[in-house]
Design a protein around this motif. Structure first.
Motif, PDB file in Angstrom:
ATOM      1  N   ALA A  20      33.103  36.933  34.134  1.00 15.81           N
ATOM      2  CA  ALA A  20      32.314  37.148  32.916  1.00 15.81           C
ATOM      3  C   ALA A  20      32.263  38.633  32.557  1.00 15.81           C
ATOM      4  CB  ALA A  20      30.901  36.595  33.107  1.00 15.81           C
ATOM      5  N   LYS A  21      32.111  39.495  33.568  1.00 17.82           N
ATOM      6  CA  LYS A  21      32.090  40.937  33.306  1.00 17.82           C
ATOM      7  C   LYS A  21      33.436  41.409  32.731  1.00 17.82           C
ATOM      8  CE  LYS A  21      29.358  43.729  35.131  1.00 17.82           C
ATOM      9  NZ  LYS A  21      28.228  44.568  34.589  1.00 17.82           N
ATOM     10  N   LEU A  22      34.542  40.874  33.286  1.00 11.98           N
ATOM     11  CA  LEU A  22      35.863  41.250  32.780  1.00 11.98           C
ATOM     12  C   LEU A  22      36.035  40.812  31.328  1.00 11.98           C
ATOM     13  CD1 LEU A  22      38.061  40.348  35.884  1.00 11.98           C
ATOM     14  CD2 LEU A  22      37.802  42.646  34.906  1.00 11.98           C
ATOM     15  N   GLN A  23      35.616  39.578  31.002  1.00 15.42           N
ATOM     16  CA  GLN A  23      35.751  39.110  29.615  1.00 15.42           C
ATOM     17  C   GLN A  23      34.863  39.933  28.689  1.00 15.42           C
ATOM     18  OE1 GLN A  23      35.633  34.866  28.729  1.00 15.42           O
ATOM     19  NE2 GLN A  23      34.612  35.290  26.785  1.00 15.42           N
ATOM     20  N   LYS A  24      33.648  40.220  29.116  1.00 13.40           N
ATOM     21  CA  LYS A  24      32.722  41.001  28.288  1.00 13.40           C
ATOM     22  C   LYS A  24      33.319  42.368  27.960  1.00 13.40           C
ATOM     23  CE  LYS A  24      27.879  42.573  28.274  1.00 13.40           C
ATOM     24  NZ  LYS A  24      28.023  44.036  28.361  1.00 13.40           N
ATOM     25  N   ALA A  25      34.129  42.903  28.887  1.00 16.03           N
ATOM     26  CA  ALA A  25      34.757  44.216  28.672  1.00 16.03           C
ATOM     27  C   ALA A  25      36.026  44.124  27.833  1.00 16.03           C
ATOM     28  CB  ALA A  25      35.071  44.857  30.014  1.00 16.03           C
ATOM     29  N   GLY A  26      36.435  42.914  27.442  1.00 17.41           N
ATOM     30  CA  GLY A  26      37.585  42.759  26.561  1.00 17.41           C
ATOM     31  C   GLY A  26      38.847  42.221  27.193  1.00 17.41           C
ATOM     32  N   ASN A  27      38.791  41.864  28.471  1.00 17.02           N
ATOM     33  CA  ASN A  27      39.973  41.318  29.131  1.00 17.02           C
ATOM     34  C   ASN A  27      40.171  39.850  28.792  1.00 17.02           C
ATOM     35  OD1 ASN A  27      38.814  43.507  31.269  1.00 17.02           O
ATOM     36  ND2 ASN A  27      41.037  43.483  31.254  1.00 17.02           N
ATOM     37  N   GLU A  28      41.426  39.404  28.846  1.00 17.25           N
ATOM     38  CA  GLU A  28      41.749  37.985  28.690  1.00 17.25           C
ATOM     39  C   GLU A  28      41.488  37.292  30.028  1.00 17.25           C
ATOM     40  OE1 GLU A  28      45.655  35.079  28.260  1.00 17.25           O
ATOM     41  OE2 GLU A  28      45.787  37.158  27.533  1.00 17.25           O
ATOM     42  N   VAL A  29      40.551  36.338  30.027  1.00 13.70           N
ATOM     43  CA  VAL A  29      40.143  35.678  31.262  1.00 13.70           C
ATOM     44  C   VAL A  29      40.134  34.169  31.053  1.00 13.70           C
ATOM     45  CG1 VAL A  29      38.393  35.543  33.081  1.00 13.70           C
ATOM     46  CG2 VAL A  29      38.647  37.652  31.774  1.00 13.70           C
TER      47      VAL A  29
END
Length: 312
Positions: A20-29
Motif C-alpha cells: 500500500a505504501k508503494l502504491q501510495k507513492a506512485g508505484n505500479e503494484v
C-alpha cells in the motif's frame, strides 16, 4: 532500473502495508489475495498508521496468480508455513531476469526460492515492523517499519551492495520506508533472529505481549539469554554479532508499544506456527556445525508441542 512494477504475494499485515505504501507513492503494484479478495477488490485497502492513516480506494486485486501480469519485483510476504505454495504462485508472475524479494522470517528461505525459479535475482528482506491485520483489507501499523535488504548468492556468500538492491531501496525510501542495505544477507538474517526467536517463541509459550516479557525480571533475563544463544548460532556460521547489538534490541523492545507478536496471533487464531523457519532451521544449522543451543532447543520442543496441540 527505474519504474519497477511490484507483485505482492500475501496481502496481510506486512505485505499489505508495504504494498500500500508503494502504491501510495506512485508505484505500479498488484496484490494477490485470498479471503480478503472480495472486500479489497470492491473497497480497496485501509491503512491506519502511526505515520498517518490513508485509504487506497482502488487497487489491482487478484485471487488467481495466473491473472496477474508479470512484474519486475515479486514480493513474497506469505507466512513460511505457506511456502509449499511458492512453486505455483511465483513462476507465473515474475519476469525473466526479474527479482524475488523475500520478506519472511527465519533462516534458509532464499535457498528454497532459488530452487523454484531460474534467471532471477533473489533478495532477502528483514522487516522490523509492528503491524497487524485488524479486518479484511484493513491494516494497523503500530510501530517501526525498517527493512534490511541483502542479495542472496550460493551458500549465502556475501555479494556486497548491488544495483538491484539500490533500485528497490530507492522505491521503498520514496514510499517513506526506512531501508538499510547489507553486504551479508546471512548476517542480516541472524540479526533478525536475535529478536524473533525469543519474543515470538516466549509470547506463545508464556501467553505474553512484548511489554510483559520486558517488565518482568525473570522473563527479561530469559529473553537476554536466548539472544546470546542466537549470537552463538551466528558464530557457528562464521557471523559475529556484537554484544552491543543485543543490548540495542532489548532497548528497542522496551521502547516499542505493547505488541502481540505474529506467532502469538497465529497461535491465538489456531493457525500453523512458523516454528521450523524461525527456530528449527537455526537449530539444525548450528548443530551441523557442532554448536549446541540448549535454551533454543527447549523453546523449539515446547513450540512444537503447542503447535501440534493447537491443530487438533
Amino acid at each position: 532500473m527505474g519504474n519497477l512494477s511490484y507483485a505482492i504475494l500475501g496481502t496481510g499485515a506486512l505485505g499489505g502495508f508495504y504494498g500500500a505504501k508503494l502504491q501510495k507513492a506512485g508505484n505500479e503494484v498488484h496484490f494477490l489475495l485470498n479471503s480478503d479478495y472480495q472486500q479489497v477488490s470492491q473497497n480497496g485497502l485501509i491503512v491506519e498508521s502511526k505515520d498517518g492513516d490513508f485509504l487506497l480506494p482502488q487497487v489491482n486485486a487478484y485471487n488467481n496468480v495466473n491473472k496477474m501480469p508479470s512484474c519486475d519485483v515479486v514480493v513474497v510476504a506469505l507466512k513460511t508455513t505457506q511456502n509449499h505454495l511458492l512453486t505455483q504462485i511465483v513462476p507465473p508472475v515474475v519476469k525473466n531476469n526479474g527479482i524475488v524479494l523475500v520478506l519472511q522470517n527465519g533462516l534458509g528461505i532464499e535457498t528454497e526460492v532459488v530452487q523454484i525459479v531460474n534467471n532471477v535475482t533473489v533478495i532477502g528482506g528483514l522487516c522490523f515492523l509492528c503491524s497487524n491485520k485488524v479486518g479484511a483489507g484493513h491494516i494497523h501499523h503500530l510501530d517501526y517499519g525498517k527493512i534490511t535488504l541483502g542479495e542472496y548468492a550460493l551458500n549465502y556468500h556475501p555479494v556486497g551492495i548491488t544495483a538491484r538492491m539500490r533500485a528497490i531501496a530507492k522505491d521503498f525510501e520514496n514510499a517513506g520506508i526506512e531501508i538499510e542495505l547489507t553486504e551479508d544477507l546471512l548476517l542480516g538474517r541472524w540479526k533478525k533472529l536475535v529478536w524473533n526467536i525469543p519474543y515470538n517463541g516466549l509470547s506463545v509459550i508464556l501467553d505474553a505481549t512484548t511489554d510483559e516479557l520486558m517488565t518482568n525480571l525473570y522473563t527479561r533475563t530469559l529473553v537476554e539469554q536466548l539472544m546470546f544463544e542466537v549470537q552463538l548460532g551466528a558464530k557457528s556460521t562464521g557471523r559475529i554479532l556484537p554484544d552491543s547489538f543485543i543490548h540495542t534490541m532489548l532497548e528497542y523492545t522496551v521502547n516499542m508499544k505493547p505488541y502481540r507478536t505474529s506467532m502469538k496471533i497465529d497461535f491465538d487464531e489456531n493457525r500453523p506456527l512458523e516454528v521450523e523457519a524461525i527456530v528449527g532451521n537455526p537449530l539444525r544449522i548450528a548443530a551441523a556445525n557442532d554448536f549446541s543451543l540448549p535454551l533454543i532447543r527447549c523453546l523449539y520442543q515446547q513450540l512444537k508441542f503447542l503447535d501440534r496441540r493447537n491443530s487438533l
